[in-house]
Enzyme design. Structure first.
Site, PDB file in Angstrom:
ATOM      1  N   ASP A  35      56.708 101.756 -30.368  1.00 51.13           N
ATOM      2  CA  ASP A  35      56.566 103.009 -29.642  1.00 51.13           C
ATOM      3  C   ASP A  35      56.761 104.261 -30.492  1.00 51.13           C
ATOM      4  O   ASP A  35      55.966 105.193 -30.421  1.00 51.13           O
ATOM      5  CB  ASP A  35      57.539 103.041 -28.463  1.00 51.13           C
ATOM      6  CG  ASP A  35      57.034 102.228 -27.271  1.00 51.13           C
ATOM      7  OD1 ASP A  35      55.811 102.151 -27.098  1.00 51.13           O
ATOM      8  OD2 ASP A  35      57.852 101.680 -26.538  1.00 51.13           O
ATOM      9  N   ASN A  41      55.040 103.982 -19.203  1.00 50.72           N
ATOM     10  CA  ASN A  41      55.715 103.650 -17.955  1.00 50.72           C
ATOM     11  C   ASN A  41      57.226 103.738 -18.057  1.00 50.72           C
ATOM     12  O   ASN A  41      57.910 104.034 -17.075  1.00 50.72           O
ATOM     13  CB  ASN A  41      55.320 102.241 -17.498  1.00 50.72           C
ATOM     14  CG  ASN A  41      55.557 101.200 -18.589  1.00 50.72           C
ATOM     15  OD1 ASN A  41      55.070 101.341 -19.707  1.00 50.72           O
ATOM     16  ND2 ASN A  41      56.300 100.157 -18.277  1.00 50.72           N
ATOM     17  N   TYR A  42      57.777 103.480 -19.241  1.00 47.39           N
ATOM     18  CA  TYR A  42      59.228 103.408 -19.378  1.00 47.39           C
ATOM     19  C   TYR A  42      59.828 104.768 -19.698  1.00 47.39           C
ATOM     20  O   TYR A  42      59.226 105.604 -20.389  1.00 47.39           O
ATOM     21  CB  TYR A  42      59.627 102.425 -20.484  1.00 47.39           C
ATOM     22  CG  TYR A  42      60.079 101.084 -19.939  1.00 47.39           C
ATOM     23  CD1 TYR A  42      61.342 100.936 -19.381  1.00 47.39           C
ATOM     24  CD2 TYR A  42      59.241  99.980 -19.974  1.00 47.39           C
ATOM     25  CE1 TYR A  42      61.762  99.718 -18.872  1.00 47.39           C
ATOM     26  CE2 TYR A  42      59.648  98.757 -19.465  1.00 47.39           C
ATOM     27  CZ  TYR A  42      60.921  98.628 -18.916  1.00 47.39           C
ATOM     28  OH  TYR A  42      61.331  97.418 -18.404  1.00 47.39           O
ATOM     29  N   TYR A  63      63.614 106.204 -21.262  1.00 49.96           N
ATOM     30  CA  TYR A  63      64.861 105.816 -21.911  1.00 49.96           C
ATOM     31  C   TYR A  63      65.779 107.031 -22.005  1.00 49.96           C
ATOM     32  O   TYR A  63      65.320 108.148 -22.260  1.00 49.96           O
ATOM     33  CB  TYR A  63      64.611 105.287 -23.325  1.00 49.96           C
ATOM     34  CG  TYR A  63      63.693 104.092 -23.417  1.00 49.96           C
ATOM     35  CD1 TYR A  63      64.110 102.836 -22.985  1.00 49.96           C
ATOM     36  CD2 TYR A  63      62.419 104.212 -23.960  1.00 49.96           C
ATOM     37  CE1 TYR A  63      63.265 101.731 -23.076  1.00 49.96           C
ATOM     38  CE2 TYR A  63      61.571 103.118 -24.063  1.00 49.96           C
ATOM     39  CZ  TYR A  63      61.995 101.875 -23.622  1.00 49.96           C
ATOM     40  OH  TYR A  63      61.172 100.784 -23.717  1.00 49.96           O
TER      41      TYR A  63
END
Length: 678
Positions: free
Chosen positions: A324, A409-410, A412
């Site tokens: 990522d 989508n995530y 953190y």
């Protein structure tokens, strides 16, 4: 302003004339350019515009250029340490990745002298995905006969109700990938807020971004879009619960920390803070004020890489293994924090500047927050049973540096927590939406199997051909796919100076003589890792170890070397086979601890340019047999988690934390929190 010209399928106006660039840079000064007060401060708005000016003046910028990465190129460590001692001026430099068609370049710019210091064509690697790449070749896919036929089979006569995106698929040494900048175009039906369960399953297009053409169309079984919307906005949730009572924490006398530019002083801690486009918060020059002594702990610490591989072998899923931070730095890793929700209302907020389309700077508001918290924690206590009136307890207060990253989508959260006991806790919190796929089945069969005289039980077996063979049902016709998360942190510890060693404390069983009432106990045997290969460590609860970075020269009052322990929290080991390409591309996940000699150019665990990368880049290529004893060393810690998605993680996942700690071990002569006030 120059006229926009098409190049492949990355069509946009990215370049402007010198006069306009100068005017925009002047405007940035008028609107607040975040003045530089420290050589490690982030690039300002003015400096981002200067990057474009210098590149254009040197002939390295046109309407077709992409600039996915614009970072501060910090002065060398020796320069910074010398500057700390003597002061003076250090040049401001930038590192920039520039793309032209299929060619990538890396530029080092001297912004103080306004010149290109180095211009290097990148061979054998691809620069990161730019904002322009996300939509690249989509219009060609929409015009492709096979793609149109595939969509008609699924009930879409045109592309009006489809949203498509182009992403890098990783590298598998396939013929179609060699010598090309390849992307996979996938589509969703966006007629809901939560589109992650509305993917067009069985369809994808493999495209060549540089030539702007479709290489092949994937058209497998048709799976209907689930009727469930799985939205989580207030109108979808329904009535919210009644709050039990208002809870408010305030600091009426102001914060307990002091800011000088981006230097933070809190209690006995002092450090510098900046925001990097690729890795988020960077903590530098972390020191502890121990009475009259200023003691070094960390020269620099930051996230290095994120790797998220999915565990579904389907044609549209096996390539989903995302590096990522390195593949998707466009727009910056950090995203806006929501005051009063992501951070307390009293938190101090920092903005930052990142490159947008064509490298033109954009402001990320509230990219970082800094706040104190006291949530009922205890620094230390003791109940004196002989004299209860003499019992003691001290409440603890922490200082938190927090950022939020949103990658697809995530979401953190990253916390760096400074404590009064001299420790630093690092937390990774995962939330957001899990990646899911539409399937034919509504859910697991509710039929029960029973045997004579026993209660009926559900069938818990998972067949290889079942819809949930590689995931877990979270809604009707929706399966969330199994996956893992790995986070690599790079920490240049300087424990009482730059000359350190890695100590490995092994807990060993020792048998006692036959005439002793006890039969065994454990003792600590300490080894010094002399080379990199001796320092690669993998957690194994059956063979417990402590990892410590120790000073080569300083000792505490009783003669032990001063040190900091890397205290791992809950963690996971990779389950992928050694010959699996995703594992080979993200080789840093093979071990939980790596230690390398300091090298300024070694910053990213999966390599400088992991987009479509071949195996072995980053830590596996650097970490061989270099000596690490009694020298300037860097510690890399991998935090891993396997995620089998549960129903409670849908439609948006509750925050799940993983932590590790940098813990003083013989760094002090006694408990450093003894003086915490009542």
């Amino acid at each position: 302003m120059t006229t926009c010209r098409p190049r492949s399928l990355r069509r946009r106006c990215a370049a402007v004339g010198p006069a306009v660039l100068a005017a925009l840079a002047a405007m940035a000064l008028c609107t607040g350019a975040y003045a530089v007060s420290h050589p490690l401060d982030s690039l300002t708005m003015e400096e981002h515009w200067k990057v474009l000016e210098v590149l254009q003046s040197a002939g390295h910028l046109d309407a077709g250029a992409t600039l996915p990465l614009v970072q501060l190129e910090p002065p060398s460590k020796s320069q910074i340490l010398d500057w700390r001692a003597k002061g003076g001026e250090l040049p401001r430099r930038a590192r920039v990745a520039v793309g032209f068609g299929g060619d990538g370049y890396e530029a080092i710019l001297d912004l103080s002298a306004e010149k290109v210091e180095r211009w290097t064509k990148l061979e054998g690697v691809e620069i990161p995905w730019a904002p322009e790449d996300l939509g690249a070749v989509v219009d060609v896919v929409q015009e492709h006969p096979e793609a149109q036929a595939a969509m008609r089979r699924r009930g879409y006569d045109d592309w009006t109700f489809l949203s498509c995106i182009t992403l890098p698929p990783g590298f598998y040494d396939l013929e179609e990938q060699r010598g090309r900048r390849v992307g996979h175009v996938t589509c969703t039906d966006p007629r809901a807020r939560n589109t992650w369960a509305r993917g067009i399953e069985g369809f994808a297009a493999v495209v060549d971004l540089d030539e702007g053409k479709v290489l092949r169309v994937i058209d497998e079984d048709i799976v209907p879009i689930p009727a469930t919307r799985s939205d989580f906005d207030p109108s979808s949730i329904g009535p919210v619960r009644e709050a039990p009572g208002r809870l408010r924490i305030e600091q009426p006398e102001g914060p307990g920390f002091a800011l000088s530019g981006h230097e933070v002083t809190w209690q006995k801690w002092r450090f510098h803070l900046r925001i990097d486009q690729r890795v988020g918060p960077v903590l530098s020059l972390v020191e502890y004020l121990d009475d009259d002594a200023v003691r070094s702990v960390l020269y620099e610490a930051h996230l290095s890489e994120i790797f998220v591989p999915y565990m579904d072998p389907a044609e549209g899923w096996y390539h989903r293994n995302f590096i990522d931070a390195g593949e998707y730095p466009q727009g910056g890793l950090v995203k806006d924090l929501l005051p009063g929700r992501d951070c307390p209302e009293y938190a101090h907020l920092f903005d930052t500047v990142v490159p947008g389309v064509g490298g033109q700077p954009e402001v990320v508001n509230n990219a970082l927050c800094l706040f104190e918290r006291s949530g009922g924690g205890v620094a230390w206590r003791h109940f004196d049973s002989a004299s209860p009136g003499l019992s003691e307890s001290r409440p603890s207060t922490d200082l938190v540096v927090r950022s939020a990253a949103s990658i697809g989508n995530y979401d953190y959260l990253f916390d760096w927590v400074f404590r009064q006991d001299g420790s630093i806790e690092v937390g990774v919190g995962a939330t957001g939406i899990v990646e899911a796929k539409p399937v034919r089945s509504k859910g697991r069969s509710t039929e029960t199997a029973s045997t004579s005289g026993t209660a009926a039980v559900f069938d818990v077996s998972r067949r290889a051909d079942a819809d949930d063979a590689y995931g877990h049902f979270v809604a009707d016709h929706v399966v969330a796919v199994n996956h893992s998360h790995y986070f690599s942190f790079r920490m240049d510890l300087d424990v009482d100076g730059t000359e350190n060693s890695l100590l490995v404390d092994r807990f060993e069983r020792r048998k006692l003589p036959k005439d002793h009432p006890r039969r065994s106990l454990w003792v600590v045997e300490t080894d010094v890792a002399k080379t990199e290969d001796q320092a690669r460590m993998t957690l194994d609860p059956t063979k417990p170890k402590m990892w410590r970075v120790a000073s080569q020269h300083a000792t505490n009052a009783v003669g032990y070397p001063t040190s900091f322990q890397i205290k791992a929290g809950s963690n996971a080991r990779t389950l992928m086979s050694e010959d699996d390409m995703p594992r080979r591309r993200a080789g840093f996940i093979d071990h939980h601890l790596w230690v390398t000699p300091y090298e300024a150019s070694e910053r990213y665990a999966a390599g400088d340019y992991p987009t479509l990368s071949t195996p072995g880049q980053g830590l596996p290529s650097w970490s061989k047999e270099r000596p690490i004893e009694g020298t300037d060393i860097v510690v890399w810690h991998t935090v891993g988690m396997h995620h089998v998605v549960r129903a409670e993680d849908w439609p948006v996942m509750p925050l799940m934390w993983h932590h590790f700690e940098l813990r003083p071990f013989d760094f002090f002569d006694e408990n450093p929190a003894l003086d915490v006030p009542e």
